[in-house]
Design a protein around this motif. Structure first.
Motif, short mmCIF file in Angstrom:
data_model
loop_
_atom_site.label_atom_id
_atom_site.label_comp_id
_atom_site.label_asym_id
_atom_site.label_seq_id
_atom_site.Cartn_x
_atom_site.Cartn_y
_atom_site.Cartn_z
N ARG A 98 0.83 -1.22 0.00
CA ARG A 98 0.00 0.00 0.00
C ARG A 98 0.86 1.26 0.00
NH1 ARG A 98 -5.21 -1.53 0.45
NH2 ARG A 98 -5.59 -3.53 1.45
N THR A 99 1.97 1.24 0.71
CA THR A 99 2.89 2.38 0.72
C THR A 99 3.43 2.61 -0.69
OG1 THR A 99 3.49 2.03 3.01
CG2 THR A 99 5.07 3.26 1.66
N ASN A 101 1.25 6.64 -6.85
CA ASN A 101 0.10 7.44 -7.29
C ASN A 101 0.29 8.94 -7.06
OD1 ASN A 101 -1.24 5.24 -8.26
ND2 ASN A 101 -2.48 4.95 -6.43
N LYS A 102 1.22 9.33 -6.19
CA LYS A 102 1.49 10.75 -5.99
C LYS A 102 2.14 11.38 -7.21
CE LYS A 102 1.73 10.87 -0.99
NZ LYS A 102 2.55 11.11 0.20
#
Length: 107
Positions: free
Chosen positions: A66-67, A73-74
Motif C-alpha cells: 500500500r505504501t 500514485n502521488k
C-alpha cells in the motif's frame, strides 16, 4: 484478468471456474499490449518494494504494498515502449543466433 491463451479456456479450467462463482474472469483482447504494461507495473512493485523488504507478517507485506501504491500514485508516470517492433525482433534474432551457436558448439 487473463489473456486469450487457449489453456485458460479448456474444459478443465472452465469446470474449475464454474465451481468457484466468486471468481469473475475477464479476458483481454487478443494481442493486447496493455496487459503487458500491467505486468510490468507488478514487476516494478516486486523489484522495488517486495524483494528489497523483510516482511515478517502478511499485514506488514500488505502495508508495504500500500505504501508503494500511495507513493506511485502521488507522481504517476505512464510506461512507455522504448523499442520499436523491429528493434525487438532484431534482438530476438540475435539471441536465437547466439543460442544456436552455443548449443551447436556443445554437441
Amino acid at each position: 484478468v487473463m489473456d486469450n491463451y487457449a489453456t485458460h479456456k479448456t474444459p478443465k479450467i472452465k469446470a474449475w471456474l464454474a465451481r468457484r462463482p466468486h471468481y469473475h474472469v475477464h479476458f483481454t483482447p487478443t494481442s493486447a499490449s496493455w496487459i503487458n504494461q500491467v505486468e510490468r507495473w507488478f514487476a516494478e512493485l516486486t523489484r522495488k518494494q517486495i524483494q528489497r523488504g523483510v516482511h515478517t507478517s502478511v499485514r506488514q507485506l500488505e502495508a508495504d504494498i500500500r505504501t508503494f501504491i500511495d507513493l506511485h500514485n502521488k507522481n504517476p508516470k505512464p510506461f512507455k515502449w522504448t523499442k520499436s517492433a523491429d528493434q525487438i525482433l532484431a534482438s530476438v534474432k540475435r539471441f536465437c543466433h547466439k543460442a544456436q551457436q552455443t548449443l551447436c558448439g556443445e554437441l
